[in-house]
Design a protein around this motif. Structure first.
Motif, PDB file in Angstrom:
ATOM      1  N   HIS A 209       0.852  -1.361  -0.076  1.00 46.09           N
ATOM      2  CA  HIS A 209      -0.073   0.135   0.027  1.00 46.09           C
ATOM      3  C   HIS A 209       0.744   1.297   0.231  1.00 46.09           C
ATOM      4  CE1 HIS A 209      -3.539  -2.401   0.695  1.00 46.09           C
ATOM      5  NE2 HIS A 209      -2.946  -3.017   1.622  1.00 46.09           N
ATOM      6  N   PRO A 210       1.448   1.651  -1.161  1.00 43.58           N
ATOM      7  CA  PRO A 210       2.212   2.947  -1.319  1.00 43.58           C
ATOM      8  C   PRO A 210       1.404   4.153  -0.681  1.00 43.58           C
ATOM      9  CG  PRO A 210       2.291   1.530  -3.250  1.00 43.58           C
ATOM     10  CD  PRO A 210       1.238   0.977  -2.372  1.00 43.58           C
ATOM     11  N   SER A 211       2.074   4.979  -0.233  1.00 45.41           N
ATOM     12  CA  SER A 211       1.431   6.195   0.246  1.00 45.41           C
ATOM     13  C   SER A 211       0.834   7.069  -0.966  1.00 45.41           C
ATOM     14  CB  SER A 211       2.416   7.131   1.208  1.00 45.41           C
ATOM     15  OG  SER A 211       1.808   8.481   1.310  1.00 45.41           O
ATOM     16  N   VAL A 212      -0.187   7.851  -0.651  1.00 50.96           N
ATOM     17  CA  VAL A 212      -0.641   8.764  -1.705  1.00 50.96           C
ATOM     18  C   VAL A 212      -0.007  10.203  -1.979  1.00 50.96           C
ATOM     19  CG1 VAL A 212      -2.891   7.312  -1.917  1.00 50.96           C
ATOM     20  CG2 VAL A 212      -2.696   9.412  -0.272  1.00 50.96           C
ATOM     21  N   SER A 213       0.730  10.354  -0.959  1.00 54.74           N
ATOM     22  CA  SER A 213       1.107  11.610  -0.622  1.00 54.74           C
ATOM     23  C   SER A 213       2.361  12.166  -1.467  1.00 54.74           C
ATOM     24  CB  SER A 213       1.518  11.819   0.767  1.00 54.74           C
ATOM     25  OG  SER A 213       2.745  10.834   1.144  1.00 54.74           O
ATOM     26  N   GLN A 214       2.886  10.998  -2.105  1.00 53.57           N
ATOM     27  CA  GLN A 214       4.158  11.084  -3.107  1.00 53.57           C
ATOM     28  C   GLN A 214       4.217  10.129  -4.223  1.00 53.57           C
ATOM     29  OE1 GLN A 214       7.669  10.872  -0.517  1.00 53.57           O
ATOM     30  NE2 GLN A 214       7.173   8.885  -0.252  1.00 53.57           N
ATOM     31  N   ARG A 215       4.913  10.257  -5.148  1.00 55.20           N
ATOM     32  CA  ARG A 215       5.152   9.108  -6.013  1.00 55.20           C
ATOM     33  C   ARG A 215       5.503   8.020  -5.768  1.00 55.20           C
ATOM     34  NH1 ARG A 215       7.960   7.242 -10.218  1.00 55.20           N
ATOM     35  NH2 ARG A 215       6.939   7.196 -12.476  1.00 55.20           N
ATOM     36  N   PRO A 216       5.099   6.800  -5.956  1.00 54.56           N
ATOM     37  CA  PRO A 216       5.776   5.482  -5.604  1.00 54.56           C
ATOM     38  C   PRO A 216       7.112   5.474  -5.881  1.00 54.56           C
ATOM     39  CG  PRO A 216       3.722   5.350  -6.521  1.00 54.56           C
ATOM     40  CD  PRO A 216       3.941   6.674  -6.693  1.00 54.56           C
ATOM     41  N   THR A 217       7.904   4.922  -4.969  1.00 51.57           N
ATOM     42  CA  THR A 217       9.417   4.927  -5.258  1.00 51.57           C
ATOM     43  C   THR A 217       9.603   3.615  -6.567  1.00 51.57           C
ATOM     44  OG1 THR A 217       9.687   3.134  -3.613  1.00 51.57           O
ATOM     45  CG2 THR A 217       9.787   5.401  -3.118  1.00 51.57           C
ATOM     46  N   PRO A 218      10.939   3.528  -7.005  1.00 53.29           N
ATOM     47  CA  PRO A 218      11.052   2.642  -8.003  1.00 53.29           C
ATOM     48  C   PRO A 218      10.862   1.152  -7.405  1.00 53.29           C
ATOM     49  CG  PRO A 218      12.645   4.186  -8.283  1.00 53.29           C
ATOM     50  CD  PRO A 218      11.829   4.709  -7.063  1.00 53.29           C
TER      51      PRO A 218
END
Length: 838
Positions: free
Chosen positions: A608-617
């Motif tokens: 569940h990546p954060s929606v506050s920033q672009r997902p990391t590679p």
């Protein structure tokens, strides 16, 4: 949210003569979309009347009407028929005279009814659009309007000339669920002066207040369910006191039903400033109040008389005699109160609750219990974190003013501290860069200050969002606010320059070509939803270990009956066929090209990546790794007549060969030559009437007649045929580039051969052997006849093939043609046991 103009005018300067349509148009400028305009639909004459006398008259239908004499002022007494029986002689009522128009365009005229000429109508609340009460007519004395006389204009008296504007509040603008919020936005749109109703002095908490304990042991995402709880005690409220008529009218205009003084006041304050409140019967409480999560097996009967089984995540307001043991549940926090401590007609002592609840906790509770309330709608969007004490104070003041002469106010309780608005760092030119408009720092600061932000800094601004705007958390939120206040219509439309394209990929070209080829073949393309239930796999007769039974289940499906993603296009295409057949379309050829989902079962979890920033590679890699295999498939289903009967033709029903021909058409479209063999057992096809298609030894599809049990289970017409192709296999096999063949200008040499083989030998094997044996001179081979009668030996069949030879650089001699033919026959004899028919 409905905003009566007379109420709105108390918080913002409305020019004289401003209409609801004009207010709605101004609010649209700042993003509040108009829903409707209410009120103002009544035209006179509508007057006050006094009941001079009435005569009850029983009717044959069992109903009793009253023939009334009503004094309506200078116009003289009127004779009016009325079916209500709740008024007395000398009562003041509302009379609608002939020529008046009531809400909904209902015109009043004098008419003969029940043996009398009724010269008007005595009105109820429902008929005037003032409420839902239709049990009896309005008695103005009960409404506190006893200082009027017959003939007075009732339209102005009852506020029927007042308009109300209704706006659609988006999820990020929860503060606009209040007159305070809408007035603020109208001020932004027009520059009118705004008066904040929340700017009042609030008494500080003191000893002697009702004890409150915040004890959330299981906060969601680390955020406590309640970070501030304000409680106010009000005693000796007159149990018979009613809320003033002006307050009732405003509640009705806002779409709420007046109930009692305590409830009406809390609703009025909620509508005014946007902070929900709840009133408890103080005499039914045991101090202290404890805010906690639900314990196992706890239940609560809410104000709607529904007993609800509580979930451990539900946040509750409870009381506890010792402050330690789990006491009685009083309410679902932020959603609805409990019936045990409900304010009743005998309540005189009140405890007013004004708390700040976690939006996620409230939202989940409402959805879990399927319980939507006005309070919950505001809490789930986020209310002003600093307004709890103000809302409680406003409520107390109104109760003191209208609750009788003996009202006593106890000490205030204020537990916890709600978080202020977010602090955001943003470059001063960021809004302009995001929107594409050259705004100066001064313009950005001006607009952000107007919405309540506190700003410091020069090139990089430190912006403290106001407490009523929990939606402002990052720089783009502030950029949107600047664009909104400066006017979306001021942002120029600029078309970006389209970059040069690279054309379609090979896979895209194949998909379009296949769809076009099947359409030209006479089939109709359809689009079905890719959701299935396990019932379709059972209807297909798939074995328990069939990989098509391994389907990906959705976390939040549109339908509980179809929670899985399809593993074959045929699984959803048959539904379209069934629907068309049920509506009379029995001669069908429909196809679909779309993706299927084939999970292997070992995919890693997506996370569940954060929606506050672009997902990391790394997060993107994890997400991509979790995506199951989704090959592109094409499927076609044919039912009924493939060739319609006519004057010169008996017609022909679709059979297995039509499904096979459609599959071969797909293969030819992508320029591959498949191998076709008989498939003995592959659901949902009929054993022995199913073809297996391979390319370079790799399976890419099946075609043939569906099994009779499958057809019966799905409700399809008898002898339905179908094919399904894995286009990804064909795309890979086709290679993308097809080399053009040089066209020979030399004559064609024709040779026909008839070969006798056993019945079980597939004609495709014989044809493949002929192609291999004939060599490079063979241009084409075609099966044109199958014969299985005398003198052909029983258990055998005769296959006639047309062989066509041509050389690219010369005319073939008879000897070269015969040699190639003989080589082809010899190869067929060696591989299939074929014997040339004499």
């Amino acid at each position: 949210m409905r905003a009566p103009l007379t109420w709105l005018a108390e918080y913002v300067d409305l020019p004289a003569g401003t209409t609801a349509l004009a207010v709605a148009a101004d609010l649209v400028k700042v993003g509040l979309e108009e829903e409707a305009v209410h009120g103002g639909g009544v035209t006179g004459p509508l007057v006050v009347g006094r009941v001079l006398d009435f005569t009850p008259e029983p009717q044959k239908n069992g109903k009793t009407i009253r023939w009334c004499s009503i004094d309506v002022g200078e116009a003289g007494p009127r004779g009016i028929v009325c079916g209500a029986g709740n008024f007395l002689k000398d009562d003041l009522v509302v009379v609608c005279l002939p020529g008046a128009v009531l809400p909904g365009g209902f015109k009043i005229a004098a008419r003969k009814t029940y043996g009398h000429k009724s010269d008007g109508m005595i009105c109820s609340s429902l008929e005037l659009g003032l409420g839902e009460d239709h049990d009896g007519i309005i008695r103005l004395t009960e409404w506190g309007l006893d200082d009027v006389k017959p003939g007075d204009d009732a339209i102005a008296l009852l506020g029927l000339d007042e308009e109300t504007v209704e706006v659609n509040v988006t999820p990020d603008r929860g503060y606009c669920f209040s007159l305070r919020g809408i007035a603020r936005e109208y001020s932004h749109a027009t520059g009118a002066e705004f008066t904040d109703p929340a700017l009042i002095e609030v008494p500080a908490p003191a000893n002697g207040g009702f004890e409150v304990v915040l004890d959330d042991q299981a906060p969601i995402n680390g955020v406590p369910g309640c970070d501030r709880f304000v409680a106010r005690i009000v005693k000796n409220v007159d149990a018979t006191a009613q809320s003033p008529r002006w307050m009732q009218r405003r509640l009705e205009q806002a779409g709420m039903r007046p109930i009692s003084l305590a409830v009406d006041v809390t609703n009025y304050v909620m509508l005014a400033v946007g902070h929900p409140l709840h009133a408890f019967d103080l005499d039914l409480l045991a101090a202290p109040i404890v805010v906690r999560r639900a314990a196992p097996k706890e239940k609560l009967t809410t104000l709607d008389d529904v007993e609800r089984k509580l979930h451990p995540e539900d946040l509750l307001v409870t009381d506890s005699p010792d402050g330690k043991t789990a006491g009685r549940v009083l309410s679902l926090a932020g959603v609805m109160g409990g019936a045990d401590t409900e304010v009743s007609a005998t309540t005189t002592n009140l405890l007013i609750e004004a708390a700040h609840w976690d939006p996620i906790t409230v939202a989940r509770t409402m959805r879990r219990h399927k319980l939507s309330t006005e309070a919950g709608k505001r809490y789930e969007r986020g209310v002003d974190t600093q307004l709890a004490d103000v809302a409680a104070e406003l409520t107390v003041r109104l109760l003191v003013e209208y609750g009788g002469d003996r009202v006593e106010v106890g000490a205030a309780t204020d537990v916890g501290e709600a978080a202020p608005g977010a602090t955001i760092e943003m470059a001063a030119d960021f809004p302009g860069r995001i929107v594409g408009v050259d705004w100066t720092r001064e313009q950005v600061v001006e607009n952000l200050t107007a919405i309540g932000c506190e700003i410091t800094g020069d090139d990089v601004l430190t912006v403290k969002a106001p407490s009523w705007r929990p939606d402002l958390t990052v720089g783009v939120d502030l950029a949107e606010e600047v664009a909104r206040l400066r006017g979306y219509d001021q942002i120029p439309s600029v078309l970006p320059i389209a970059p040069a394209g690279t054309g379609l990929t090979h896979g895209q070209r194949v998909r379009r070509s296949v769809a076009r080829a099947l359409a030209e073949h006479g089939a109709v393309e359809v689009l079905t939803y890719p959701f299935i239930g396990t019932a379709v796999h059972d209807a297909f007769g798939l074995p328990p270990d069939d990989p098509r039974r391994t389907a990906l289940k959705l976390v939040n499906p549109l339908s509980d009956e179809q929670p899985y993603l399809r593993t074959s296009v045929l699984a959803t295409l048959v539904d379209a066929v069934k629907r068309n057949v049920s509506r009379g379309f029995t001669d069908l050829a429909v196809y679909e090209v779309g993706a299927v989902t084939r999970p292997a079962g070992g995919e890693p979890k997506a996370g569940h990546p954060s929606v506050s920033q672009r997902p990391t590679p790394q997060e993107l890699e994890q997400l991509n790794a979790a995506i199951p295999h989704q090959p592109l498939h094409a499927a076609i289903v044919l039912t009924g007549q493939r060739e319609l009967p006519g004057r010169d033709s008996a017609g022909r029903a679709a059979d297995w060969s039509d499904a096979l021909e459609a599959a071969l058409l797909v293969a030819r479209t992508v320029h591959v030559t498949p191998t076709v063999t008989k498939e003995e057992n592959h659901a949902p096809w009929h054993p022995g009437r199913c073809a297996r298609l391979e390319i370079n030894g790799k399976l890419f599809g099946h075609a043939g007649e569906l099994h009779p049990k499958v057809v019966a289970a799905l409700g399809l017409p008898p002898r339905t045929v179908a094919a399904e192709i894995d286009l990804d296999v064909l795309i890979e096999a086709s290679g993308g580039i097809v080399a053009a063949q040089r066209i020979s200008t030399f004559p064609l040499a024709k040779e026909d051969v008839a070969l006798v083989v056993k019945d079980e030998v597939p004609s495709g094997d014989v044809q493949a052997a002929l192609v291999e044996g004939a060599g490079e001179l063979l241009e084409s081979v075609r099966l044109f006849d199958v014969y299985a009668q005398a003198p052909i030996e029983e258990g055998h069949k005769s296959l006639a093939f047309a062989l066509r030879f041509r050389a690219p650089d010369r005319t073939l001699t008879a000897e070269e043609t015969a040699s190639a033919r003989d080589a082809a026959v010899a190869a067929a004899a060696e591989r299939t046991g074929a014997v040339q028919r004499s």
